[in-house]
Design an enzyme around this catalytic site. Structure first.
Site, PDB file in Angstrom:
ATOM      1  N   LYS A   1     -10.801  18.375  20.616  1.00 59.63           N
ATOM      2  CA  LYS A   1     -10.988  19.144  19.375  1.00 59.63           C
ATOM      3  C   LYS A   1     -12.461  19.512  19.195  1.00 59.63           C
ATOM      4  CE  LYS A   1      -6.960  17.020  17.215  1.00 59.63           C
ATOM      5  NZ  LYS A   1      -6.461  15.820  16.528  1.00 59.63           N
TER       6      LYS A   1
ATOM      7  N   ARG B   1      15.367  16.877  26.893  1.00 59.90           N
ATOM      8  CA  ARG B   1      16.645  16.154  26.792  1.00 59.90           C
ATOM      9  C   ARG B   1      17.637  16.994  25.975  1.00 59.90           C
ATOM     10  NH1 ARG B   1      14.359  11.147  23.838  1.00 59.90           N
ATOM     11  NH2 ARG B   1      13.034  12.795  23.051  1.00 59.90           N
TER      12      ARG B   1
ATOM     13  N   GLY C   1       0.841  14.793  11.978  1.00 62.59           N
ATOM     14  CA  GLY C   1       2.198  14.676  11.432  1.00 62.59           C
ATOM     15  C   GLY C   1       2.954  15.991  11.583  1.00 62.59           C
TER      16      GLY C   1
ATOM     17  N   VAL D   1       6.454  17.977  16.037  1.00 63.99           N
ATOM     18  CA  VAL D   1       5.984  19.254  15.472  1.00 63.99           C
ATOM     19  C   VAL D   1       7.058  20.338  15.586  1.00 63.99           C
ATOM     20  CG1 VAL D   1       4.209  21.050  15.604  1.00 63.99           C
ATOM     21  CG2 VAL D   1       3.581  18.659  16.028  1.00 63.99           C
TER      22      VAL D   1
ATOM     23  N   LYS E   1      -4.302  21.044  21.973  1.00 66.46           N
ATOM     24  CA  LYS E   1      -5.772  20.942  22.112  1.00 66.46           C
ATOM     25  C   LYS E   1      -6.209  20.497  23.493  1.00 66.46           C
ATOM     26  CE  LYS E   1      -3.677  17.514  20.007  1.00 66.46           C
ATOM     27  NZ  LYS E   1      -3.468  16.870  18.738  1.00 66.46           N
TER      28      LYS E   1
HETATM   29  P1  NDP Z   1       6.516  15.287  20.939  1.00 61.44           P
HETATM   30  O1  NDP Z   1       6.354  14.374  22.114  1.00 61.44           O
HETATM   31  O2  NDP Z   1       7.088  14.748  19.697  1.00 61.44           O
HETATM   32  O3  NDP Z   1       7.396  16.551  21.368  1.00 61.44           O
HETATM   33  C1  NDP Z   1       7.293  17.173  22.609  1.00 61.44           C
HETATM   34  C2  NDP Z   1       8.463  18.094  22.791  1.00 61.44           C
HETATM   35  O4  NDP Z   1       8.322  18.770  24.029  1.00 61.44           O
HETATM   36  C3  NDP Z   1       9.800  17.377  22.848  1.00 61.44           C
HETATM   37  O5  NDP Z   1      10.770  18.111  22.154  1.00 61.44           O
HETATM   38  C4  NDP Z   1      10.150  17.347  24.335  1.00 61.44           C
HETATM   39  O6  NDP Z   1      11.527  17.402  24.587  1.00 61.44           O
HETATM   40  C5  NDP Z   1       9.527  18.643  24.776  1.00 61.44           C
HETATM   41  N1  NDP Z   1       9.192  18.647  26.200  1.00 61.44           N
HETATM   42  C6  NDP Z   1       8.467  17.754  26.886  1.00 61.44           C
HETATM   43  N2  NDP Z   1       8.363  18.138  28.173  1.00 61.44           N
HETATM   44  C7  NDP Z   1       9.045  19.296  28.282  1.00 61.44           C
HETATM   45  C8  NDP Z   1       9.311  20.186  29.342  1.00 61.44           C
HETATM   46  N3  NDP Z   1       8.859  19.934  30.582  1.00 61.44           N
HETATM   47  N4  NDP Z   1      10.057  21.283  29.108  1.00 61.44           N
HETATM   48  C9  NDP Z   1      10.531  21.532  27.873  1.00 61.44           C
HETATM   49  N5  NDP Z   1      10.307  20.735  26.802  1.00 61.44           N
HETATM   50  C10 NDP Z   1       9.567  19.630  27.025  1.00 61.44           C
HETATM   51  O7  NDP Z   1       5.077  15.914  20.682  1.00 61.44           O
HETATM   52  P2  NDP Z   1       4.474  16.457  19.304  1.00 61.44           P
HETATM   53  O8  NDP Z   1       5.450  17.327  18.646  1.00 61.44           O
HETATM   54  O9  NDP Z   1       3.874  15.334  18.554  1.00 61.44           O
HETATM   55  O10 NDP Z   1       3.234  17.321  19.839  1.00 61.44           O
HETATM   56  C11 NDP Z   1       3.431  18.593  20.396  1.00 61.44           C
HETATM   57  C12 NDP Z   1       2.070  19.268  20.551  1.00 61.44           C
HETATM   58  O11 NDP Z   1       1.478  19.385  19.263  1.00 61.44           O
HETATM   59  C13 NDP Z   1       1.061  18.527  21.402  1.00 61.44           C
HETATM   60  O12 NDP Z   1       0.241  19.447  22.069  1.00 61.44           O
HETATM   61  C14 NDP Z   1       0.249  17.757  20.380  1.00 61.44           C
HETATM   62  O13 NDP Z   1      -1.045  17.442  20.848  1.00 61.44           O
HETATM   63  C15 NDP Z   1       0.186  18.790  19.278  1.00 61.44           C
HETATM   64  N6  NDP Z   1      -0.078  18.263  17.977  1.00 61.44           N
HETATM   65  C16 NDP Z   1       0.634  17.214  17.478  1.00 61.44           C
HETATM   66  C17 NDP Z   1       0.394  16.729  16.218  1.00 61.44           C
HETATM   67  C18 NDP Z   1       1.139  15.578  15.662  1.00 61.44           C
HETATM   68  O14 NDP Z   1       0.751  15.098  14.576  1.00 61.44           O
HETATM   69  N7  NDP Z   1       2.183  15.087  16.297  1.00 61.44           N
HETATM   70  C19 NDP Z   1      -0.648  17.325  15.371  1.00 61.44           C
HETATM   71  C20 NDP Z   1      -1.348  18.440  15.976  1.00 61.44           C
HETATM   72  C21 NDP Z   1      -1.068  18.873  17.229  1.00 61.44           C
HETATM   73  P3  NDP Z   1      12.520  16.210  24.117  1.00 61.44           P
HETATM   74  O15 NDP Z   1      12.635  16.380  22.638  1.00 61.44           O
HETATM   75  O16 NDP Z   1      13.763  16.507  24.827  1.00 61.44           O
HETATM   76  O17 NDP Z   1      11.851  14.942  24.521  1.00 61.44           O
HETATM   77  N1  HSE Z   2      -2.706  12.670  17.644  1.00 62.65           N
HETATM   78  C1  HSE Z   2      -3.397  13.595  16.840  1.00 62.65           C
HETATM   79  C2  HSE Z   2      -4.102  12.873  15.716  1.00 62.65           C
HETATM   80  C3  HSE Z   2      -2.446  14.609  16.267  1.00 62.65           C
HETATM   81  O1  HSE Z   2      -3.781  11.709  15.474  1.00 62.65           O
HETATM   82  O2  HSE Z   2      -4.984  13.459  15.095  1.00 62.65           O
HETATM   83  C4  HSE Z   2      -3.131  15.702  15.479  1.00 62.65           C
HETATM   84  O3  HSE Z   2      -3.876  16.521  16.318  1.00 62.65           O
END
Ligand code: NDP
Ligand code: HSE
Length: 442
Positions: free
Chosen positions: A207, A49, A306, A17, A107
């Site tokens: 949710k 990272r 996504g 995201v 969430k």
């Molecule tokens: P990812 O695992 O792809 O990304 C997480 C990011 O957080 C990475 O960049 C990671 O760093 C960073 N991170 C993890 N731990 C730390 C820390 N301690 N300090 C600083 N940075 C940190 O997750 P998503 O992007 O998929 O999801 C993010 C949020 O969005 C979550 O709450 C998820 O539930 C929500 N969400 C996701 C959706 C989806 O479709 N993916 C849809 C709706 C909501 P690094 O890149 O270095 O690993």
């Molecule tokens: N993991 C969640 C899903 C991301 O599949 O709906 C969106 O909230």
């Protein structure tokens, strides 16, 4: 008039995201500035990272010290897309303490600690927005919080997890195996960091808690939501569903009791008729019905997961929060004045599809029907088919085979159904309860 001093944004997380949020902020910078009335500047990006290559992001902005970033003092908005409970919770409260507003997609955290986070936002006079937390790109939180604030919502029902819908859809339409479909959903960036949250229903339950709280103006926590995942759904369940003219979806259902004095919230797989609009929600799409007193039935539909769809919702919040900031205002906070109790799952009333393995001999059907009657559960239909007819001619006296008995009930409470199933299991003639599935959407 365009303000020249930019609003500064700290991005916490740059994964599926976050990377899309950064990309849109960069590529649409001029439009965003025009819509907000001031330029928006990415002031820092916190990650785990630091050495990972992140296309389109100035390496000078990358930091592993998220705490220092939110404490800088010049940050206007913190966008939290790390996920999980900690360090996200501490970073968000620190952001409020240092004068920033917060946009989050988290969430899990909002369902667990939403009340405390709203209180922290209010204390600091800042915004907490989280449109992306439910339904990906679908505008759902803002319509419930704002557009429907003058109406009375009685029911929210829908598909709120893209990963599980993707898996169930694949299993149903292509016969794909569960693991194969889950791997694909993970590769596409739909699944949570730990996909157990998706497949065991925790994500959908979070949710549901958020939706129920906003819809009914009360406080609903994750623990209040009855949760069943979809890992037990089998190809044979899909076959049974097909015979009923149904398919299977993982649903989130939040309801106000008929007397208005309590609410329920639940997540579980359910059969829904193929004619119901939710049956045709494919892939990682989500769809949510909101039923309210004055408006009637509204349906919200769109990509539920996504990077890019979720970033769209995050950016929408960012624009709203930035506008509020320039106007010296804040958006709506938590509205939990109704303080309604959350009733247990036993009070929920719905229909059930029960598959039993029974001895195929005279009187069994009557025995089974009696158990249903004794528990006040009315039977709608019964279908029997022979299972093992190779070793004996089933149904003939002295030739006991096994049959599959499928019972579909009229509406009954979950407690009554639970009692019925417990009693059925004790019958000698019931060899096993193959599956119990709720039937919704009729
Ligand atoms: P990812 O695992 O792809 O990304 C997480 C990011 O957080 C990475 O960049 C990671 O760093 C960073 N991170 C993890 N731990 C730390 C820390 N301690 N300090 C600083 N940075 C940190 O997750 P998503 O992007 O998929 O999801 C993010 C949020 O969005 C979550 O709450 C998820 O539930 C929500 N969400 C996701 C959706 C989806 O479709 N993916 C849809 C709706 C909501 P690094 O890149 O270095 O690993
Ligand atoms: N993991 C969640 C899903 C991301 O599949 O709906 C969106 O909230």
């Amino acid at each position: 008039m365009m303000r020249t001093r930019p609003l500064k944004v700290a991005l916490l997380g740059c994964g599926v995201v976050g990377s899309e949020v950064a990309r849109i902020m960069t590529t649409h910078a001029d439009d965003l500035a025009a819509r907000i009335g001031a330029p928006v500047e990415l002031a820092g990006v916190a990650v785990r990272r630091p050495d990972k290559v992140r296309e389109g992001i100035d390496p000078a902005l990358i930091t592993t010290d998220a705490t220092a970033l939110v404490k800088r003092g010049d940050i206007d908005v913190v966008v939290e897309v790390i996920g999980g409970i900690e360090p996200a919770r501490t970073l968000i409260t620190t952001a409020f303490e240092h004068g920033a507003s917060v946009v989050s997609a988290n969430k899990a955290l909002l369902a667990q600690d939403g009340a405390a986070l709203h209180a922290a936002a209010e204390r600091s006079g800042r915004d907490l927005y989280y449109e992306a937390a439910v339904g990906g790109a679908i505008p759902l939180i803002r319509p419930l919080r704002e557009s429907l604030a003058g109406d009375k919502v009685n029911r929210v029902l829908g598909i709120v997890n893209g990963t599980t819908n993707f898996i169930l859809d694949k299993m149903d339409s292509t016969g794909a195996g569960y693991q194969e479909a889950l791997d694909e959903a993970t590769a596409l960036g739909y699944a949570e960091a730990d996909p157990t949250a998706d497949v065991e229903g925790f994500d959908a339950a979070a949710k549901a808690a958020i939706l129920a709280g906003i819809a009914f103006h009360t406080r609903v926590r994750l623990d209040d939501v009855h949760r069943e995942g979809m890992t037990e759904v089998t190809a044979s369940d899909f076959a049974s569903a097909k015979q009923m003219g149904c398919t299977i979806k993982l649903l989130a259902i939040c309801e106000r009791a008929a007397d208005g004095a309590s609410v329920t919230a639940r997540v579980h797989p359910a059969m829904i008729p193929l004619s119901h609009p939710l049956a045709s929600v494919r892939g990682a799409y989500n769809a949510v019905f909101v039923e309210s007193e004055a408006a009637g039935r509204l349906m919200f539909y769109g990509p539920g997961a996504g990077g890019s769809p979720t970033a769209s919702a995050v950016l929408g919040d960012l624009v709203a929060v930035c506008r509020n900031r320039l106007n010296g205002a804040t958006g709506p906070g938590e509205s939990a004045y109704a303080a309604l109790p959350v009733s247990p799952m036993g009070d929920v009333v719905t229909r059930y599809h029960i598959s039993l393995d029974v001895a195929d001999k005279p009187g069994v059907l009557a025995q089974v029907a009696t158990v249903f009657a004794e528990h006040g559960v009315s039977i709608d239909t019964v279908r029997q088919q022979g299972k093992d007819q190779s070793s004996s001619r089933s149904g003939e006296a002295g030739n006991e085979g096994e049959a599959s008995l499928v019972v579909v009930t009229h509406r009954a409470t979950d407690a009554a159904l639970g009692g019925t199933v417990e009693a059925l299991r004790k019958l000698d003639t019931v060899r096993g309860v193959a599956s119990i599935m709720r039937v919704e959407g009729e």
